[in-house]
Design a protein around this motif. Structure first.
Motif, PDB file in Angstrom:
ATOM      1  N   GLY A  51       0.805  -1.214   0.000  1.00  0.00           N
ATOM      2  CA  GLY A  51       0.000   0.000   0.000  1.00  0.00           C
ATOM      3  C   GLY A  51       0.840   1.266   0.000  1.00  0.00           C
ATOM      4  N   ALA A  52       2.063   1.155   0.502  1.00  0.00           N
ATOM      5  CA  ALA A  52       2.963   2.315   0.507  1.00  0.00           C
ATOM      6  C   ALA A  52       3.689   2.484  -0.822  1.00  0.00           C
ATOM      7  N   VAL A  53       3.902   1.407  -1.550  1.00  0.00           N
ATOM      8  CA  VAL A  53       4.709   1.433  -2.775  1.00  0.00           C
ATOM      9  C   VAL A  53       3.866   1.548  -4.038  1.00  0.00           C
ATOM     10  N   MET A  54       2.781   0.817  -4.091  1.00  0.00           N
ATOM     11  CA  MET A  54       2.044   0.683  -5.342  1.00  0.00           C
ATOM     12  C   MET A  54       1.443   1.980  -5.876  1.00  0.00           C
ATOM     13  N   PRO A  55       1.007   2.922  -5.034  1.00  0.00           N
ATOM     14  CA  PRO A  55       0.488   4.173  -5.633  1.00  0.00           C
ATOM     15  C   PRO A  55       1.514   4.862  -6.540  1.00  0.00           C
ATOM     16  N   PHE A  56       2.767   4.877  -6.123  1.00  0.00           N
ATOM     17  CA  PHE A  56       3.809   5.503  -6.953  1.00  0.00           C
ATOM     18  C   PHE A  56       4.023   4.709  -8.235  1.00  0.00           C
ATOM     19  N   TRP A  57       3.966   3.393  -8.134  1.00  0.00           N
ATOM     20  CA  TRP A  57       4.162   2.531  -9.294  1.00  0.00           C
ATOM     21  C   TRP A  57       3.011   2.696 -10.285  1.00  0.00           C
ATOM     22  N   TYR A  58       1.786   2.708  -9.770  1.00  0.00           N
ATOM     23  CA  TYR A  58       0.620   2.861 -10.646  1.00  0.00           C
ATOM     24  C   TYR A  58       0.615   4.226 -11.327  1.00  0.00           C
ATOM     25  N   ILE A  59       0.776   5.278 -10.539  1.00  0.00           N
ATOM     26  CA  ILE A  59       0.770   6.637 -11.103  1.00  0.00           C
ATOM     27  C   ILE A  59       1.970   6.818 -12.035  1.00  0.00           C
ATOM     28  N   GLY A  60       3.127   6.316 -11.633  1.00  0.00           N
ATOM     29  CA  GLY A  60       4.319   6.414 -12.482  1.00  0.00           C
ATOM     30  C   GLY A  60       4.128   5.706 -13.810  1.00  0.00           C
ATOM     31  N   SER A  61       3.518   4.529 -13.787  1.00  0.00           N
ATOM     32  CA  SER A  61       3.250   3.795 -15.026  1.00  0.00           C
ATOM     33  C   SER A  61       2.292   4.557 -15.928  1.00  0.00           C
ATOM     34  N   LEU A  62       1.269   5.133 -15.320  1.00  0.00           N
ATOM     35  CA  LEU A  62       0.311   5.930 -16.083  1.00  0.00           C
ATOM     36  C   LEU A  62       0.992   7.141 -16.712  1.00  0.00           C
ATOM     37  N   VAL A  63       1.812   7.830 -15.948  1.00  0.00           N
ATOM     38  CA  VAL A  63       2.524   9.004 -16.480  1.00  0.00           C
ATOM     39  C   VAL A  63       3.460   8.585 -17.615  1.00  0.00           C
ATOM     40  N   LEU A  87      -6.112   2.087 -20.207  1.00  0.00           N
ATOM     41  CA  LEU A  87      -6.258   0.951 -19.286  1.00  0.00           C
ATOM     42  C   LEU A  87      -5.521   1.200 -17.975  1.00  0.00           C
ATOM     43  N   LEU A  88      -4.339   1.804 -18.064  1.00  0.00           N
ATOM     44  CA  LEU A  88      -3.601   2.140 -16.842  1.00  0.00           C
ATOM     45  C   LEU A  88      -4.388   3.152 -16.018  1.00  0.00           C
ATOM     46  N   MET A  89      -5.022   4.111 -16.688  1.00  0.00           N
ATOM     47  CA  MET A  89      -5.856   5.081 -15.967  1.00  0.00           C
ATOM     48  C   MET A  89      -7.034   4.369 -15.304  1.00  0.00           C
ATOM     49  N   LEU A  90      -7.647   3.449 -16.030  1.00  0.00           N
ATOM     50  CA  LEU A  90      -8.753   2.677 -15.462  1.00  0.00           C
ATOM     51  C   LEU A  90      -8.288   1.905 -14.228  1.00  0.00           C
ATOM     52  N   SER A  91      -7.082   1.341 -14.274  1.00  0.00           N
ATOM     53  CA  SER A  91      -6.575   0.592 -13.115  1.00  0.00           C
ATOM     54  C   SER A  91      -6.351   1.512 -11.917  1.00  0.00           C
ATOM     55  N   VAL A  92      -5.922   2.737 -12.166  1.00  0.00           N
ATOM     56  CA  VAL A  92      -5.730   3.702 -11.078  1.00  0.00           C
ATOM     57  C   VAL A  92      -7.088   4.091 -10.484  1.00  0.00           C
ATOM     58  N   ILE A  93      -8.045   4.387 -11.335  1.00  0.00           N
ATOM     59  CA  ILE A  93      -9.384   4.772 -10.862  1.00  0.00           C
ATOM     60  C   ILE A  93     -10.007   3.618 -10.087  1.00  0.00           C
ATOM     61  N   MET A  94      -9.897   2.419 -10.632  1.00  0.00           N
ATOM     62  CA  MET A  94     -10.433   1.241  -9.965  1.00  0.00           C
ATOM     63  C   MET A  94      -9.764   1.037  -8.607  1.00  0.00           C
ATOM     64  N   SER A  95      -8.460   1.235  -8.568  1.00  0.00           N
ATOM     65  CA  SER A  95      -7.733   1.085  -7.309  1.00  0.00           C
ATOM     66  C   SER A  95      -8.242   2.073  -6.272  1.00  0.00           C
ATOM     67  N   ILE A  96      -8.348   3.335  -6.662  1.00  0.00           N
ATOM     68  CA  ILE A  96      -8.757   4.386  -5.727  1.00  0.00           C
ATOM     69  C   ILE A  96     -10.184   4.158  -5.228  1.00  0.00           C
ATOM     70  N   LEU A  97     -11.084   3.787  -6.129  1.00  0.00           N
ATOM     71  CA  LEU A  97     -12.491   3.666  -5.751  1.00  0.00           C
ATOM     72  C   LEU A  97     -12.846   2.339  -5.088  1.00  0.00           C
ATOM     73  N   LEU A  98     -12.177   1.253  -5.467  1.00  0.00           N
ATOM     74  CA  LEU A  98     -12.600  -0.069  -5.012  1.00  0.00           C
ATOM     75  C   LEU A  98     -11.607  -0.774  -4.095  1.00  0.00           C
ATOM     76  N   LEU A  99     -10.340  -0.761  -4.446  1.00  0.00           N
ATOM     77  CA  LEU A  99      -9.373  -1.562  -3.699  1.00  0.00           C
ATOM     78  C   LEU A  99      -8.731  -0.824  -2.528  1.00  0.00           C
ATOM     79  N   VAL A 100      -8.375   0.429  -2.715  1.00  0.00           N
ATOM     80  CA  VAL A 100      -7.705   1.185  -1.650  1.00  0.00           C
ATOM     81  C   VAL A 100      -8.576   1.300  -0.397  1.00  0.00           C
ATOM     82  N   PRO A 101      -9.881   1.549  -0.510  1.00  0.00           N
ATOM     83  CA  PRO A 101     -10.674   1.614   0.724  1.00  0.00           C
ATOM     84  C   PRO A 101     -10.621   0.315   1.537  1.00  0.00           C
ATOM     85  N   ILE A 102     -10.678  -0.817   0.854  1.00  0.00           N
ATOM     86  CA  ILE A 102     -10.571  -2.101   1.562  1.00  0.00           C
ATOM     87  C   ILE A 102      -9.167  -2.253   2.131  1.00  0.00           C
TER      88      ILE A 102
END
Length: 148
Positions: A51-63, A87-102
């Protein structure tokens, strides 16, 4: 310079796909098979660590994907890169809305403070994660194809 960006982006996204695939189909099944609460403890630790690493990886991949799409707009395969970035943007949105809260709830758990529905929450996270892994594999495949 564009070739270096293409290769670097593909490698970064490919490594992320590997990690997320491993979590879904190797790590979590191993943790699920451990006796007692050991598997749950592993998932809690994983929620904190990844949870500490993946946000940077996801956003970095999208950028990186977006920069490749812009920089290579007039090159062959640009459409594939644009779709991959989508698709990378969709994965970030999905992460923020669905997976990160859990995930945020999970990393606060202790074995003494588990909610009654913790197994259902883990199952929900796993199902969302399988979909996200599929999306990431699609993005990686498109990037690899555009690179070829």
């Amino acid at each position: 310079m564009l070739t270096a960006l293409e290769v670097f982006t593909t490698v970064v996204v490919g490594l992320m796909v590997g990690v997320e695939f491993s979590v879904a189909f190797v790590i979590n099944p191993i943790l699920g098979g451990l006796p007692g609460d050991n598997g749950l403890r592993g998932r809690i630790h994983g929620a904190r660590m990844l949870g500490a690493v993946m946000p940077f990886w996801y956003i970095g991949s999208l950028v990186l994907g977006a920069v490749w799409a812009v920089a290579g707009w007039d090159h062959q395969g640009a459409g594939l890169v644009v779709i991959a970035a989508g698709l990378l943007m969709l994965s970030v949105i999905m992460s923020i809305l669905l997976l990160v809260p859990i995930n945020n709830r999970t990393k606060a758990w202790t074995t003494e403070s588990l909610p009654e529905d913790w197994k259902e929450q883990m199952g929900r996270w796993d199902r969302f994660h399988y979909v996200r892994v599929g999306i990431l594999i699609g993005a990686f495949a498109l990037l690899a194809t555009a690179l070829a």
